[in-house]
Motif scaffolding. Structure first.
Motif, PDB file in Angstrom:
ATOM      1  N   THR A 103       0.842  -1.196   0.000  1.00  0.00           N
ATOM      2  CA  THR A 103       0.000   0.000   0.000  1.00  0.00           C
ATOM      3  C   THR A 103       0.876   1.244   0.000  1.00  0.00           C
ATOM      4  OG1 THR A 103      -1.775  -1.133   1.177  1.00  0.00           O
ATOM      5  CG2 THR A 103      -1.778   1.273   1.231  1.00  0.00           C
ATOM      6  N   LEU A 104       0.748   2.029  -1.068  1.00  0.00           N
ATOM      7  CA  LEU A 104       1.480   3.291  -1.179  1.00  0.00           C
ATOM      8  C   LEU A 104       0.548   4.408  -0.729  1.00  0.00           C
ATOM      9  CD1 LEU A 104       3.935   4.947  -2.120  1.00  0.00           C
ATOM     10  CD2 LEU A 104       2.945   4.942  -4.423  1.00  0.00           C
ATOM     11  N   GLU A 107       0.445  11.836   0.392  1.00  0.00           N
ATOM     12  CA  GLU A 107      -0.373  12.986   0.039  1.00  0.00           C
ATOM     13  C   GLU A 107      -1.460  12.637  -0.970  1.00  0.00           C
ATOM     14  OE1 GLU A 107       2.198  16.035  -1.348  1.00  0.00           O
ATOM     15  OE2 GLU A 107       3.298  16.226   0.536  1.00  0.00           O
ATOM     16  N   GLU A 108      -1.184  11.714  -1.899  1.00  0.00           N
ATOM     17  CA  GLU A 108      -2.166  11.340  -2.904  1.00  0.00           C
ATOM     18  C   GLU A 108      -3.066  10.224  -2.379  1.00  0.00           C
ATOM     19  OE1 GLU A 108      -0.724  10.864  -6.901  1.00  0.00           O
ATOM     20  OE2 GLU A 108       1.154  11.883  -6.408  1.00  0.00           O
ATOM     21  N   THR A 109      -4.048   9.835  -3.205  1.00  0.00           N
ATOM     22  CA  THR A 109      -4.967   8.759  -2.830  1.00  0.00           C
ATOM     23  C   THR A 109      -4.176   7.486  -2.592  1.00  0.00           C
ATOM     24  OG1 THR A 109      -6.663   9.747  -4.234  1.00  0.00           O
ATOM     25  CG2 THR A 109      -6.977   7.451  -3.580  1.00  0.00           C
ATOM     26  N   PRO A 110      -4.445   6.763  -1.500  1.00  0.00           N
ATOM     27  CA  PRO A 110      -3.714   5.514  -1.261  1.00  0.00           C
ATOM     28  C   PRO A 110      -3.959   4.517  -2.391  1.00  0.00           C
ATOM     29  CG  PRO A 110      -5.588   5.713   0.225  1.00  0.00           C
ATOM     30  CD  PRO A 110      -5.439   7.033  -0.450  1.00  0.00           C
ATOM     31  N   GLU A 111      -2.940   3.752  -2.698  1.00  0.00           N
ATOM     32  CA  GLU A 111      -3.014   2.841  -3.836  1.00  0.00           C
ATOM     33  C   GLU A 111      -2.313   1.538  -3.485  1.00  0.00           C
ATOM     34  OE1 GLU A 111      -1.604   2.767  -8.550  1.00  0.00           O
ATOM     35  OE2 GLU A 111      -1.149   4.493  -7.260  1.00  0.00           O
ATOM     36  N   GLN A 112      -2.959   0.432  -3.845  1.00  0.00           N
ATOM     37  CA  GLN A 112      -2.315  -0.863  -3.656  1.00  0.00           C
ATOM     38  C   GLN A 112      -1.502  -1.181  -4.912  1.00  0.00           C
ATOM     39  OE1 GLN A 112      -4.570  -3.852  -1.610  1.00  0.00           O
ATOM     40  NE2 GLN A 112      -3.681  -5.497  -2.824  1.00  0.00           N
ATOM     41  N   GLN A 169      14.455   9.403  -2.002  1.00  0.00           N
ATOM     42  CA  GLN A 169      13.214   9.959  -1.442  1.00  0.00           C
ATOM     43  C   GLN A 169      12.513   8.926  -0.573  1.00  0.00           C
ATOM     44  OE1 GLN A 169      10.802  12.053  -4.315  1.00  0.00           O
ATOM     45  NE2 GLN A 169       8.907  11.579  -3.222  1.00  0.00           N
ATOM     46  N   GLN A 170      11.882   9.403   0.483  1.00  0.00           N
ATOM     47  CA  GLN A 170      11.140   8.540   1.401  1.00  0.00           C
ATOM     48  C   GLN A 170       9.667   8.481   0.981  1.00  0.00           C
ATOM     49  OE1 GLN A 170      12.524   6.973   4.336  1.00  0.00           O
ATOM     50  NE2 GLN A 170      14.457   7.560   3.386  1.00  0.00           N
ATOM     51  N   VAL A 171       9.125   7.272   0.915  1.00  0.00           N
ATOM     52  CA  VAL A 171       7.696   7.080   0.659  1.00  0.00           C
ATOM     53  C   VAL A 171       7.153   6.161   1.736  1.00  0.00           C
ATOM     54  CG1 VAL A 171       7.836   7.447  -1.836  1.00  0.00           C
ATOM     55  CG2 VAL A 171       8.165   5.149  -0.899  1.00  0.00           C
ATOM     56  N   THR A 172       5.821   6.176   1.900  1.00  0.00           N
ATOM     57  CA  THR A 172       5.191   5.321   2.902  1.00  0.00           C
ATOM     58  C   THR A 172       4.610   4.104   2.218  1.00  0.00           C
ATOM     59  OG1 THR A 172       4.637   7.254   4.243  1.00  0.00           O
ATOM     60  CG2 THR A 172       3.473   5.202   4.728  1.00  0.00           C
ATOM     61  N   LEU A 173       5.219   2.939   2.495  1.00  0.00           N
ATOM     62  CA  LEU A 173       4.748   1.667   1.956  1.00  0.00           C
ATOM     63  C   LEU A 173       4.342   0.772   3.111  1.00  0.00           C
ATOM     64  CD1 LEU A 173       7.300   0.760  -0.890  1.00  0.00           C
ATOM     65  CD2 LEU A 173       4.876   1.267  -1.161  1.00  0.00           C
ATOM     66  N   ASP A 174       3.074   0.334   3.082  1.00  0.00           N
ATOM     67  CA  ASP A 174       2.552  -0.512   4.161  1.00  0.00           C
ATOM     68  C   ASP A 174       2.794   0.124   5.528  1.00  0.00           C
ATOM     69  OD1 ASP A 174       1.536  -2.421   2.474  1.00  0.00           O
ATOM     70  OD2 ASP A 174       3.263  -3.751   2.608  1.00  0.00           O
ATOM     71  N   SER A 463      -9.820  -7.067  -3.261  1.00  0.00           N
ATOM     72  CA  SER A 463      -8.857  -7.502  -2.255  1.00  0.00           C
ATOM     73  C   SER A 463      -8.448  -6.340  -1.367  1.00  0.00           C
ATOM     74  CB  SER A 463      -7.619  -8.105  -2.931  1.00  0.00           C
ATOM     75  OG  SER A 463      -6.896  -7.113  -3.620  1.00  0.00           O
ATOM     76  N   LEU A 464      -8.135  -6.671  -0.125  1.00  0.00           N
ATOM     77  CA  LEU A 464      -7.610  -5.693   0.839  1.00  0.00           C
ATOM     78  C   LEU A 464      -6.422  -6.319   1.535  1.00  0.00           C
ATOM     79  CD1 LEU A 464     -11.054  -5.543   1.165  1.00  0.00           C
ATOM     80  CD2 LEU A 464     -10.300  -3.454   2.316  1.00  0.00           C
ATOM     81  N   SER A 465      -5.333  -5.567   1.591  1.00  0.00           N
ATOM     82  CA  SER A 465      -4.128  -6.039   2.247  1.00  0.00           C
ATOM     83  C   SER A 465      -3.733  -5.034   3.315  1.00  0.00           C
ATOM     84  CB  SER A 465      -3.000  -6.201   1.218  1.00  0.00           C
ATOM     85  OG  SER A 465      -1.842  -6.721   1.826  1.00  0.00           O
ATOM     86  N   LEU A 466      -3.832  -5.428   4.576  1.00  0.00           N
ATOM     87  CA  LEU A 466      -3.551  -4.517   5.689  1.00  0.00           C
ATOM     88  C   LEU A 466      -2.049  -4.416   5.932  1.00  0.00           C
ATOM     89  CD1 LEU A 466      -6.311  -5.720   8.188  1.00  0.00           C
ATOM     90  CD2 LEU A 466      -6.460  -3.920   6.463  1.00  0.00           C
ATOM     91  N   PRO A 467      -1.504  -3.214   6.048  1.00  0.00           N
ATOM     92  CA  PRO A 467      -0.060  -3.059   6.285  1.00  0.00           C
ATOM     93  C   PRO A 467       0.329  -3.611   7.649  1.00  0.00           C
ATOM     94  CG  PRO A 467      -1.178  -0.940   6.448  1.00  0.00           C
ATOM     95  CD  PRO A 467      -2.185  -1.908   5.928  1.00  0.00           C
ATOM     96  N   GLU A 468       1.430  -4.352   7.650  1.00  0.00           N
ATOM     97  CA  GLU A 468       1.876  -4.995   8.883  1.00  0.00           C
ATOM     98  C   GLU A 468       2.236  -3.974   9.958  1.00  0.00           C
ATOM     99  OE1 GLU A 468       5.501  -7.974  10.337  1.00  0.00           O
ATOM    100  OE2 GLU A 468       5.104  -7.657   8.191  1.00  0.00           O
TER     101      GLU A 468
END
Length: 806
Positions: A103-104, A107-112, A169-174, A463-468
């Protein structure tokens, strides 16, 4: 060169002199060459083009085999892979990978995002470097290292505006802050047999799933050392497998390894279908050539006196043949250009219809190899359809040909035999194509008639994948899906909501081992295994899966309640023969204590409609929460997809950073499960129909020419008292004789050729008698109509007019 230019100019004038004949011939050639170039472009891109990696012939796919289950394509556990990598000597490097989504958010819409978890040496194994930045380092694969990721060129453009400063650059993944260290080149895709991933991240060897030799989920690719062969590597891996069996018998007894080149592993399944289609369009081209040859033979009859005059004035037979072949080549080249234009359009259309899962589909294009193929086919086509008329026209009896009103009966008889042979060839080739198409149609119908075990109508899935990082505890995972279940169930248009992992026909599968209480413990080689599904209480109702006996899950089957499970009919029959499994107990991973079987449900086609259902357990998600689940909503709407945005809103009311993915209806999944067979059936059906039309036109043309040629004879017959039925019988009899000979030859050819199609068929024999007989009758009926039209015209000949014209 000057003579050639004169021949070309003269040939062009002769084509313009008969524009109707030229247009019909050009259309047949363009269709034949266009179809061949289109299919060859696919074959060239998928089968002939090397894999887009460095020294691709040294890349090998390594599979686990299981003799007891009869499987040779099983994944491997991380501990076994680590032993393979450390003990093998015939490989330079070895990498393991598994598909994984992330899951990314930000600032933008979250995207799997579709991704792949890989060992750090994946890029060196493939011999590919990032376009921007760097690949992973060995340190980044070790436990406790900072999260890093390499992204695809497409994701770089779409989310980061192609900014080269994205590296670092830092991004938020899961839910974790992750550093982008590289961007792959455009067009890079790995694995090749999956939907194009958009990110690659290092595997975590310290994770729980990677600690057990029983958790087999990794695919392995290795690069052979210089001088090492596939056979040497196979022998070495078998030795390592035996060593692992001795050291870890519980998980390795009865298991070996199978090595196959990455190329063969990638294209092996699609190769037979493509070769069948290439053979089919080759037959279409031959039929087109036979048609054009017949047209040119008829046209040559009108130029008989011209050829005689040229011969009388000193032209040699070789010179006449060269002139006529030049005209044929000119016709073929123009047809080839038109065919190439058709192919450029046809490839785009074909790619848009190619089903998911076809490897390298994004690489399909009309490349230089395809252009060379078109040039070669055009030249060969010109020779094939031009040679018979050229040889026939150059073989002259000057005395007979130069007589005023001379008919050249001997020459006409010889040409009729050639035309008859061409018609027989067209009928035979058409019958082979039609029988092949008939088998595929019947096979596809059998496949569609299979009961998948559920009702796909009006069912929406996602599908839904919850970040650990955010949902590490199983309790939080369960609470999220419980809340989602309640919110979605309250949406207008929703009847019932189910949760499952994995979803039928999604391509995912989970297998576990188990023991049955009261039965002798099995040895490692005879261990019991079954697929396992995690579901909620309403899943059976949402999917329309029947409960055969016992009960389903309820909300009381929670974490602290006695552990229970459902089994499918196949498991009940196989492991409880002649018994009622309800009330029996079995111990299944991940449970450490026995579970009671409380119900038996119907079999479901989880892996594919053409794959037999295997033994399966269903466990309650309340007792075994999962971070990733599929939501299944049975709706009252004709278009279930209209609910997707409402469900996304419900998800974000619970967690604003949680996206949904893989939004599809079950009907779409069912169609995708048969898409490859439907694609093959439609293409071969189109080619067979085209062949039928060309063959019908061919026999119609021959019969029409025969009627024109024998007008004088028919007039005499009718003047002497022949009836209309006699004339019709004469013409139809001649035509149907050719058809029956062609059908006989075609049946023999079809019996041999259709055996190649065995792998493309389901539930139908490659020599199915009903298909062979039915198609033969249909072709004969169409040919009969093509004969009757000129026969009826012959029956209307006025004897007086026919004799007066003579």
């Amino acid at each position: 060169m000057r003579t050639l230019w004169q021949d070309l100019r003269y040939g062009a004038r002769m084509l313009l002199k008969s524009p109707g004949v030229a247009c019909v011939a050009l259309l047949a050639i363009a269709l034949g060459i266009g179809a061949n170039t289109t299919i060859f472009s696919v074959v060239s891109s998928v089968l002939l083009r090397p894999l887009p990696f460095a020294a691709p012939d040294q890349l090998v796919k390594v599979w686990t085999t299981d003799a007891m289950r009869g499987r040779n394509d099983l994944p491997v556990s991380y501990p076994n892979f680590a032993d393979w990598r450390s003990q093998s000597q015939t490989f330079e490097t070895m990498t393991a990978y598994a598909e994984a989504s992330a899951t990314l958010s930000g600032e933008e819409t979250p995207e799997q995002i579709k991704g792949v978890a890989v060992t750090a040496d994946m890029f060196p194994v493939l011999g590919v470097k990032p376009l921007v930045g760097r690949p992973f380092t060995a340190e980044e694969e070790k436990p406790g290292s900072a999260p890093v990721v390499v992204i695809s060129h497409g994701l770089w453009q779409r989310r980061f505006g192609s900014d080269r400063k994205v590296v670092g650059q830092q991004v938020t993944l899961d839910g974790k802050s992750t550093t982008i260290v590289g961007v792959m080149p455009p067009g890079f895709k790995f694995p090749l047999d999956a939907q194009a991933p958009e990110l690659w991240a290092p595997l975590d060897p310290a994770s729980e799933i990677n600690q057990s030799r029983g958790s087999r989920y990794l695919s392995v690719v290795a690069r052979l050392k210089a001088g090492s062969t596939l056979q040497q590597a196979q022998a070495e891996m078998e030795t390592i497998s035996q060593r692992l069996t001795d050291e870890h018998p519980t998980y390795n007894t009865g298991r070996g390894t199978r090595l196959i080149t990455l190329y063969d592993d990638t294209v092996g399944e699609i190769r037979p279908a493509l070769l069948v289609l290439l053979g089919a369009v080759g037959c279409v081209l031959l039929i087109a050539c036979a048609n054009v040859a017949n047209i040119l033979l008829a046209r040559a009859a009108g130029r008989h006196k011209e050829m005689a005059l040229r011969t009388a004035l000193g032209a040699s037979r070789r010179r006449i043949i060269r002139q006529l072949l030049t005209e044929s080549m000119l016709l073929a080249c123009i047809g080839g250009i038109a065919g190439l234009l058709l192919a450029l359009w046809g490839v785009d259309v074909l790619v848009s219809f190619i089903p998911e899962g076809v490897p390298r589909a994004q690489e399909i294009t009309v490349d230089a190899r395809a252009l060379g193929f078109t040039l070669g086919v055009s030249f060969l086509t010109g020779v094939i359809f031009g040679l018979a008329p050229a040889l026939s026209s150059s073989r002259l009896n000057l005395n007979e040909s130069l007589k005023e009103g001379g008919r050249g009966s001997t020459d006409g008889l010889r040409r009729n035999r050639v035309r008859g042979l061409l018609v027989v060839s067209e009928i035979a080739l058409s019958l082979m194509l039609l029988i092949g198409a008939g088998l595929l149609i019947k096979s596809f119908q059998r496949l569609r008639d299979i009961n998948p075990g559920f009702n796909p109508e009006r069912v929406l899935t996602m599908s839904l994948s919850l970040p650990e990082a955010k949902y590490e505890e199983p309790l939080r995972q369960g609470l999220f899906f419980q809340e989602l279940d309640k919110r979605v169930a309250q949406l207008p248009g929703v009847e019932v909501v189910g949760l499952v992992d994995p979803l039928p026909l999604s391509g995912d599968n989970k297998t576990t081992t188990f023991t049955i209480d009261g039965q002798p413990a099995a040895s490692p080689a005879d261990r019991l295994s079954a697929n396992v599904r995690t579901v909620n209480a309403e899943y059976l109702s949402a999917m329309g899966i029947p409960l055969i006996k016992g009960r389903g899950f309820t909300e009381r089957d929670a974490k602290d309640a006695p552990q229970v499970m459902l089994v499918n009919e196949t498991l009940a029959r196989r492991f409880f023969p002649g018994e009622d499994p309800v009330g029996k107990r079995a111990t299944v991973y991940p449970f450490e204590t026995p579970c009671e079987i409380v119900g038996v449900v119907g079999d479901v086609k989880h892996r594919g409609l053409d794959v037999e259902s295997g033994p399966e357990f269903y466990i309650s998600y309340l007792q075994a929460p999962q971070p990733s689940m599929y939501l299944v909503a049975r709706t009252t709407l004709a278009e279930p997809g209209a609910l997707a945005s409402s469900i996304q809103s419900a998800v974000q009311q619970i967690d604003k950073d949680q996206p949904i993915a893989d939004v599809r209806t079950m009907s779409q999944l069912l169609n995708e499960a048969t898409a490859a067979r439907r694609f093959n059936m439609l293409l071969l059906g189109v080619f067979a129909l085209l062949a039928l039309v060309l063959a019908s036109v061919g026999i119609f043309g021959v019969m029409s020419y025969m009627v024109t040629q024998r007008t004088h004879e028919i007039g005499i017959r009718m003047a002497l008292g022949a009836r209309v039925s006699d004339v019709v019988r004469l013409i139809v009899g001649r035509g149907m004789t050719l058809v029956l000979i062609g059908v006989s030859v075609g049946l023999v050819g079809a019996f041999a050729v259709t055996r190649v199609m065995k792998g493309l068929l389901y539930g139908v024999s490659a020599t199915d008698p009903l298909t062979f007989v039915g198609v033969s009758l249909v072709l004969s009926a169409v040919a009969l109509v093509a004969c009757l039209i000129p026969a009826r015209r012959a029956a209307r000949v006025d004897p007086m007019i026919a004799l007066r014209n003579e």
